[in-house]
Design an enzyme around this catalytic site. Structure first.
Site, mmCIF file in Angstrom:
data_model
loop_
_atom_site.group_PDB
_atom_site.id
_atom_site.type_symbol
_atom_site.label_atom_id
_atom_site.label_comp_id
_atom_site.label_asym_id
_atom_site.label_seq_id
_atom_site.Cartn_x
_atom_site.Cartn_y
_atom_site.Cartn_z
ATOM 1 N N GLY A 1 0.323 -1.259 -0.009
ATOM 2 C CA GLY A 1 -0.155 0.067 -0.158
ATOM 3 C C GLY A 1 1.180 1.606 0.361
ATOM 4 C CG LEU A 2 3.037 4.769 -2.150
ATOM 5 C CD1 LEU A 2 3.891 4.848 -1.044
ATOM 6 C CD2 LEU A 2 4.077 4.397 -3.551
ATOM 7 N N GLY B 246 1.300 4.991 3.669
ATOM 8 C CA GLY B 246 2.522 3.815 2.856
ATOM 9 C C GLY B 246 3.085 5.400 2.753
ATOM 10 C CE LYS C 92 -10.785 1.690 11.894
ATOM 11 N NZ LYS C 92 -9.597 1.932 10.908
ATOM 12 C CD GLU D 144 1.162 1.282 19.529
ATOM 13 O OE1 GLU D 144 0.773 2.168 20.151
ATOM 14 O OE2 GLU D 144 1.667 0.731 20.300
ATOM 15 N N GLY E 63 -3.833 6.269 16.107
ATOM 16 C CA GLY E 63 -2.891 6.841 15.732
ATOM 17 C C GLY E 63 -1.218 6.921 15.895
ATOM 18 C CB ILE F 44 -1.670 7.585 21.206
ATOM 19 C CG1 ILE F 44 -2.264 8.917 20.932
ATOM 20 C CG2 ILE F 44 -1.740 7.574 22.410
ATOM 21 C CD1 ILE F 44 -3.933 8.922 21.620
ATOM 22 C CE LYS G 219 -9.408 3.446 15.352
ATOM 23 N NZ LYS G 219 -10.159 5.088 14.793
#
Length: 428
Positions: free
Chosen positions: A10-11, A15, A105, A129, A134, A136, A205
């Site tokens: 993925g870009l 990405g 997620k 993570e 995001g 954090i 989440k």
């Protein structure tokens, strides 16, 4: 020194951020990980697409198997999203002995246990993570920072889109539909905002955070979910008048090894720090038996904040490679999951009723609460400005969910109660 080669799936926004950090921070990454890091292959949908970052066409591919089955690649970084294809590619990569970093997620909430089990079998790292909040570092904190403590509660704002909408409604007195349209125009909300505004994104989440925090295999179906689409500007105005802000909170609690997880609009006391978390920012409160209360605050999305978390995981994988300890620190839930009953789920509640404006109605309302042993913190009654009904606002003391369900069912059957306009959990 031999570089560690990375395959990027993925870009898009994230990405692109990953490529920028890896290219611009090589010296820092080398000093922190012990090896140079090289992005050797990137999966894209269209190699000829114009991009806002310069990438050699030699490393671009439209074939995912060129990445996950490439014998030269050590680590796969998955930032393309989606579920089924991403799962297939990650499991294939693990079977080929490659370590995984993902920001997905949805994938980890639905298939995390299977992926982590395969990783343990293959002695590979899987770090994720960036899948929650995001920039954090909340996942690493739960897995490593709280290893010596028992977490009793995780509560937070984990969706920036809904927090932006509720913030604008509160600050400007605007209607939900108008703010949602503005959020879509600004790119904060998708064309189809259902996942965000109905709470599904936050629920995924909270599934991940609850699994990590409580060391149990929490499923998405264990999360009670209610979104913000029914929150009115009148509800927010009433809350402000009483000293509360409305926030979409994810709340996971444990007591005597029984847990409950929910996502719901919540009245948060103005004095609580979460009440002042505005805009697209996220914040997570973690309560430990030993440490007490801790709060983690920061940007919940965006190119560079999310990419920062991805690259931090990448550095951790490379460091483990150099130490020869990959796959030894993977998280595997080891506690039996036990969900709370409705009698065990306890909270304060805000209820707004429209009732007939005549003598004795308030006494009937309070009698219902007394009948089900729900004590009241405050009761307000005043005429409705738009019709002949009266409005009664009740804030309860802590009451269990089973009792509150019975109270609300009784109100639905009472002739003097014309409408149960709003019901919210209260925190702070």
């Amino acid at each position: 020194m031999k570089p560690i080669k990375v395959g990027l799936l993925g870009l898009g926004t994230v990405g692109t951020g990953v490529v920028r950090i890896v290219e611009n921070h090589q010296h820092d990454l080398l000093s922190q990980s012990g090896s140079p890091i090289e992005i050797a292959k990137i999966l894209v949908q269209n190699k000829n697409k114009t991009r806002n970052i310069s990438v050699s066409s030699d490393i671009l591919t439209e074939n995912p198997w060129d990445v996950v089955e490439n014998p030269e690649i050590d680590v796969i970084v998955e930032v393309m999203g989606g579920i089924e294809l991403s799962k297939k590619l990650i499991l294939t990569a693990l079977d080929h002995g490659k370590h995984i970093v993902t920001a997905n997620k949805d994938l980890m909430a639905l298939h995390g246990p299977e992926i982590l089990a395969r990783a343990a079998e293959k002695r590979c790292d899987v770090f994720y993570e960036a899948s929650v909040a995001g920039g954090i570092p909340i996942i690493r904190t739960l897995v490593e920072g709280f290893t010596s403590d028992r977490i009793t509660k995780i509560m937070g704002i984990v969706n920036g889109t809904t927090n932006y909408i509720l913030t604008k409604m509160s600050q400007e007195g605007a209607a939900y539909e108008d703010v949602l349209k503005e959020a879509q125009q600004l790119g904060y909300a998708e064309a189809d905002p259902t996942s965000d505004v109905e709470g599904f994104d936050a629920a995924r989440k909270m599934t991940i955070l609850s699994t990590l925090g409580f060391r149990a295999n929490v499923a998405l179906s264990d999360v009670e979910v209610r979104g913000i689409s029914k929150v009115s500007k009148e509800d927010i105005a009433y809350g402000k008048r009483l000293g509360y802000e409305v926030k979409l909170l994810g709340i996971a609690e444990r007591q005597d090894d029984a847990i409950s997880i929910s996502v719901q609009p919540t009245m948060v006391k103005h004095s609580h720090p979460l009440a002042s978390v505005n805009g697209v920012f996220n914040a997570v409160y973690v309560y430990g038996e030993a440490v007490g209360e801790t709060m983690f605050y920061g940007p919940g999305a965006g190119e560079m904040p999310t990419a920062t978390s991805v690259v931090a995981d990448l550095v951790a994988v490379v460091r483990n490679l150099n130490l020869g300890i990959n796959g030894r620190r993977g998280f595997v839930p080891y506690k039996e999951k036990k969900l709370k009953t409705d009698e065990q789920i306890v909270s304060k509640n805000f209820i707004l009723l429209h009732v007939e404006d005549k003598a004795g109605v308030l006494a009937q309302i309070t009698q219902v609460f007394a009948e089900y042993e729900v004590s009241l913190e405050s009761v307000l009654q005043h005429p409705n400005r738009t019709n002949s009904l009266a409005e009664i606002i009740v804030i309860t003391h802590d009451a269990n969910k089973a009792a509150m369900t019975k109270v609300l069912k009784r109100f639905e059957s009472m002739d003097v109660v014309q409408a149960i306009k709003s019901v919210y959990r209260v925190e702070g």
